[in-house]
Design a protein around this motif. Structure first.
Motif, PDB file in Angstrom:
ATOM      1  N   LYS A 462       0.700  -1.247   0.133  1.00  0.00           N
ATOM      2  CA  LYS A 462      -0.034  -0.022   0.049  1.00  0.00           C
ATOM      3  C   LYS A 462       0.863   1.109  -0.089  1.00  0.00           C
ATOM      4  N   TRP A 463       2.158   1.148  -0.171  1.00  0.00           N
ATOM      5  CA  TRP A 463       3.172   2.267  -0.057  1.00  0.00           C
ATOM      6  C   TRP A 463       3.302   3.049  -1.515  1.00  0.00           C
ATOM      7  N   ARG A 464       2.427   2.500  -2.530  1.00  0.00           N
ATOM      8  CA  ARG A 464       2.816   3.100  -3.917  1.00  0.00           C
ATOM      9  C   ARG A 464       4.071   3.233  -4.307  1.00  0.00           C
ATOM     10  N   VAL A 465       4.928   2.236  -4.010  1.00  0.00           N
ATOM     11  CA  VAL A 465       6.171   1.881  -4.427  1.00  0.00           C
ATOM     12  C   VAL A 465       6.230   2.174  -6.034  1.00  0.00           C
ATOM     13  N   ILE A 466       4.987   1.725  -6.559  1.00  0.00           N
ATOM     14  CA  ILE A 466       5.097   1.970  -8.187  1.00  0.00           C
ATOM     15  C   ILE A 466       4.339   3.198  -8.071  1.00  0.00           C
ATOM     16  N   ASP A 467       4.536   4.167  -9.037  1.00  0.00           N
ATOM     17  CA  ASP A 467       3.983   5.287  -9.530  1.00  0.00           C
ATOM     18  C   ASP A 467       2.988   5.020 -10.571  1.00  0.00           C
ATOM     19  N   PHE A 468       1.527   4.502 -10.239  1.00  0.00           N
ATOM     20  CA  PHE A 468       0.740   4.134 -11.071  1.00  0.00           C
ATOM     21  C   PHE A 468       0.208   5.226 -11.755  1.00  0.00           C
ATOM     22  N   ASP A 469       0.377   6.640 -11.496  1.00  0.00           N
ATOM     23  CA  ASP A 469       0.110   7.624 -12.342  1.00  0.00           C
ATOM     24  C   ASP A 469       0.816   7.868 -13.646  1.00  0.00           C
ATOM     25  N   ASN A 470       1.927   6.938 -13.516  1.00  0.00           N
ATOM     26  CA  ASN A 470       2.892   7.172 -14.710  1.00  0.00           C
ATOM     27  C   ASN A 470       2.987   5.791 -15.204  1.00  0.00           C
ATOM     28  N   ILE A 471       2.213   4.813 -15.163  1.00  0.00           N
ATOM     29  CA  ILE A 471       2.548   3.424 -15.355  1.00  0.00           C
ATOM     30  C   ILE A 471       2.882   3.387 -16.872  1.00  0.00           C
ATOM     31  N   GLU A 472       2.338   4.147 -17.838  1.00  0.00           N
ATOM     32  CA  GLU A 472       2.705   4.011 -19.211  1.00  0.00           C
ATOM     33  C   GLU A 472       4.242   3.976 -19.301  1.00  0.00           C
ATOM     34  N   LEU A 478       9.526  -1.776 -19.439  1.00  0.00           N
ATOM     35  CA  LEU A 478       9.692  -3.187 -19.163  1.00  0.00           C
ATOM     36  C   LEU A 478       9.413  -3.940 -20.588  1.00  0.00           C
ATOM     37  N   ASN A 479       8.560  -3.398 -21.346  1.00  0.00           N
ATOM     38  CA  ASN A 479       8.725  -4.106 -22.875  1.00  0.00           C
ATOM     39  C   ASN A 479      10.014  -4.093 -23.685  1.00  0.00           C
ATOM     40  N   THR A 480      10.880  -3.200 -23.209  1.00  0.00           N
ATOM     41  CA  THR A 480      12.456  -3.106 -23.655  1.00  0.00           C
ATOM     42  C   THR A 480      12.973  -4.254 -23.472  1.00  0.00           C
ATOM     43  N   TYR A 481      12.828  -4.787 -22.040  1.00  0.00           N
ATOM     44  CA  TYR A 481      13.614  -5.841 -21.639  1.00  0.00           C
ATOM     45  C   TYR A 481      13.055  -7.216 -21.776  1.00  0.00           C
TER      46      TYR A 481
END
Length: 706
Positions: A462-472, A478-481
């Protein structure tokens, strides 16, 4: 001028004039430093007064502002050799005739300064020889470096009286019972007590501290009755490339290398396939290594700054003296330095919110006290104690330290934990009455993650380690990898002020080591090395250019599994090294260009990009503490994997170690027996850390999506 209360040495003067009298007071003598250490330990003051790095091209990618307090307080954690070297350097610095200079602890500054100083003397010896060929009365040069100050001062007077000398190196002068005293790197002798001062600096540009250095020297000599006709900085010509016909026509060597790669166009694998798969050998340069002094040394009479119409150093000093009385300034500094002699006394001025006494130059308004140009309580050098490890305003990346000081001093707390929002009324506003953080995405992101951690301390999801507002952006990366093979690579480099090999310029980042981890499919696991392929190289020869075998092996290893995606951490550094290799060794330019053009940056998950609008910290963990460094990001994502078990655990330490080896300060036998193993382990750990980051980021996104 009245007699000074206490001595004012040159380094203290420079620090007071350019930065802060509080910082200058602490570094003025060992007793003051010991008091400052005690204040920090007793949680009275927090200090930010160490050496800082200003010019990235003069330092390695991993060099940092050295924390002398931490180093001093943690000497017991050093091995015996490290401790002995540190203490020797530490004690020698305090015994310096001109005062303690913390900048000398940044990398190999002392060795570079001494080496360039010697070259400057050789340069003026040559100038004197050429001048003697055209004049009847021959002049001499004299070097007083080996004399202690008092002896050098006596000898200086003797040489000046003889009228036989054109240049004196390390001439010594003092005034007011030696309360002010100086040595001149190069003193040019003229008639009737007229002189010129040339200050040697192992740098590629004139800096503010150089101006104040010369100001001090001129002041002392004028008090001694001399007339200083001119002043200048003898600096290193950054365009000089050892034994090369290459002419730098772009802004810098780096810019020219970048243009060289651009002119090659897009390189395809088909163009280089046969070459990279052949058993090619890169040949060593057999030309003798000889420095051209007339090209290396550059005399700069212009003052510091970026203005194309810079005035001369002499004119800048004249302008300063027309507005400020140097006698009064020296007296004021002396008064400050005389305060706080009692054992437990804390000087009252340590509580000043601004940097008292320091000066700045405004393009339109000219010279003034620095505090008159600031609306903020901006002294970050000495502040009331707060815990820098606690998440708060101090951790906001890219937020100037002066602004951090103002916010911390004028808000209710330095810590995020004491706020519901960074926009609440108890957080001070800027000079325009607006929030410092309205347009600061990094500040908002750091506070958001910390606040969620405070609410859900035991639930990291629940810490929003991932910034989902900029998930694109994250999905794009990740697609690059998803393309294989993936070559994770990292370099270690060393640099010298005086070019150490042919085809290098000053402070050229000379690659001597690399590590590559190759991921060939989705089944990789950093805990199981056998699921990946690993290649490494470390130069083990003292007298040869490490770039030759580095380049040969690196190109071959980068195509052992075919063409792929190449990954660096802070790719601008690795790409810069490769671009210069390509330009200097054009036979290998295309395969190097292919790697450059297909390199992506793992740091993109953390660092912003103005060109694409990508914000910082697409991935952010509270343990990053606002840092992009791989030493912070990787252990935060997997605390079970760190650098703590390594003998060599920092890039700047690896760089200095290799330089000592090449310069002969580490014998070949010791290198082979003990040192090279630690070097290999460190560089290998860097690329493995990159694999850890990629794996953990993928897992985080998959968990959140799941």
């Amino acid at each position: 001028m009245s007699n000074l209360i206490t001595k004012v040495n040159k380094e203290t003067f420079k620090m007071a004039m350019k930065e802060c009298i509080k910082k200058a007071w602490i570094w003025d003598n060992k007793q003051n430093f010991a008091k400052a250490v005690k204040w920090k330990k007793d949680k009275i003051f927090e200090l930010d007064i160490d050496g800082s790095l200003e010019d990235e091209k003069e330092f390695s990618k991993s060099a940092e502002s050295i924390d002398l307090f931490s180093a001093y307080l943690n000497m017991d954690s050093m091995d015996e050799i490290e401790k002995e070297e540190f203490l020797e350097q530490w004690n020698n610095a305090w015994e310096s005739e001109t005062g303690f200079d913390p900048e000398l602890f940044a990398g190999e500054t002392i060795e570079d300064g001494n080496a360039f100083g010697s070259k400057v003397k050789e340069y003026f010896n040559m100038v004197n020889i050429l001048a003697n060929e055209k004049r009847k009365i021959k002049k001499q040069t004299a070097d007083l470096e080996e004399y202690k100050f008092v002896e050098a001062e006596i000898k200086t007077k003797e040489l000046l009286a003889s009228n036989n000398y054109e240049y004196i190196y390390e001439a010594a002068f003092s005034f007011d019972e030696e309360k002010i005293r100086t040595r001149c790197d190069v003193l040019k002798i003229k008639e009737n007590k007229h002189v010129e001062i040339i200050e040697a600096k192992a740098t590629t540009k004139v800096k503010a501290e150089h101006f104040f250095d010369l100001m001090y020297q001129v002041y002392v000599l004028e008090k001694c009755g001399f007339i200083v006709d001119d002043i200048c900085i003898a600096k290193i010509n950054s365009d000089y490339i050892m034994n090369s016909d290459l002419v730098i026509t772009e802004k810098t060597f780096g810019h020219q290398a970048k243009k060289f790669i651009a002119n090659l166009g897009k390189i395809t694998y088909e163009e280089i396939k046969d070459f990279v798969n052949s058993d090619f050998t890169v040949e060593y340069d057999k030309e003798p290594i000889e420095v051209d002094l007339m090209k290396l040394v550059q005399l700069d009479y212009l003052t510091y700054g970026t203005d194309k119409k810079r005035v001369t150093l002499k004119q800048d000093l004249k302008d300063f003296k027309e507005n400020f009385n140097l006698d009064e300034i020296f007296m004021n500094i002396s008064k400050y330095l005389a305060i706080g002699k009692e054992e437990n006394e804390i000087p009252e001025f340590m509580h000043n919110k601004k940097c008292t006494l320091s000066f700045k130059k405004n393009k339109k308004l000219g010279w003034n006290y620095a505090m008159n140009y600031s609306n903020y309580d901006d002294c970050f050098h000495v502040m009331n104690w707060f815990d820098k490890n606690e998440p708060g305003f101090w951790h906001i990346t890219g937020f100037p330290r002066a602004n951090k000081s103002h916010v911390i001093r004028n808000s209710k707390s330095p810590y995020f934990k004491d706020y519901e929002s960074i926009f609440e009324q108890s957080v001070v506003l800027d000079a325009k009455g607006q929030s410092f953080f309205e347009k600061n995405h990094t500040a908002k992101r750091l506070f958001e993650v910390y606040n969620l951690k405070k609410q859900y301390p035991n639930d990291e999801t629940k810490w929003r380690v991932i910034d989902f507002d900029n998930i694109e952006f994250i999905n794009e990366f990740l697609n690059t990898y998803k393309k294989f093979p993936i070559y994770m690579y990292d370099f270690e480099t060393a640099k010298w002020a005086i070019p150490r090999f042919n085809l290098v310029n000053t402070y050229y980042q000379t690659p001597f080591q690399y590590s590559i981890d190759v991921i060939v499919d989705e089944n990789y696991d950093y805990k199981k090395p056998e699921t990946m392929h690993h290649y490494s190289f470390l130069s083990n020869q003292q007298e040869t250019d490490p770039r030759i075998k580095f380049m040969e092996n690196f190109i071959k290893d980068c195509f052992k599994h075919g063409p792929g995606i190449y990954v660096a951490y802070n790719k601008s550094f690795e790409q810069g090294v490769l671009r210069k290799l390509a330009m200097l060794f054009p036979k290998y330019a295309k395969p190097l260009a292919y790697i450059i053009q297909n390199t992506v940056d793992l740091m993109d998950f953390f660092k912003s990009d103005k060109n694409t609008g990508r914000p910082s910290f697409l991935i952010y963990h509270p343990n990053f503490k606002g840092s992009f460094s791989i030493k912070k990001t990787q252990p935060s994502l997997d605390p079970n994997f760190s650098y703590n078990d390594l003998v060599i655990n920092k890039g700047d330490k690896a760089s200095e170690t290799f330089r000592k080896f090449v310069d002969g300060r580490i014998p070949q036998a010791a290198w082979d027996l003990k040192v090279q193993e630690g070097m290999l382990k460190y560089c290998d750990r860097d690329t493995l850390a990159m694999v850890v980051i990629l794996k953990k980021v993928k897992e985080l996104v998959e968990e959140q999506n799941g």
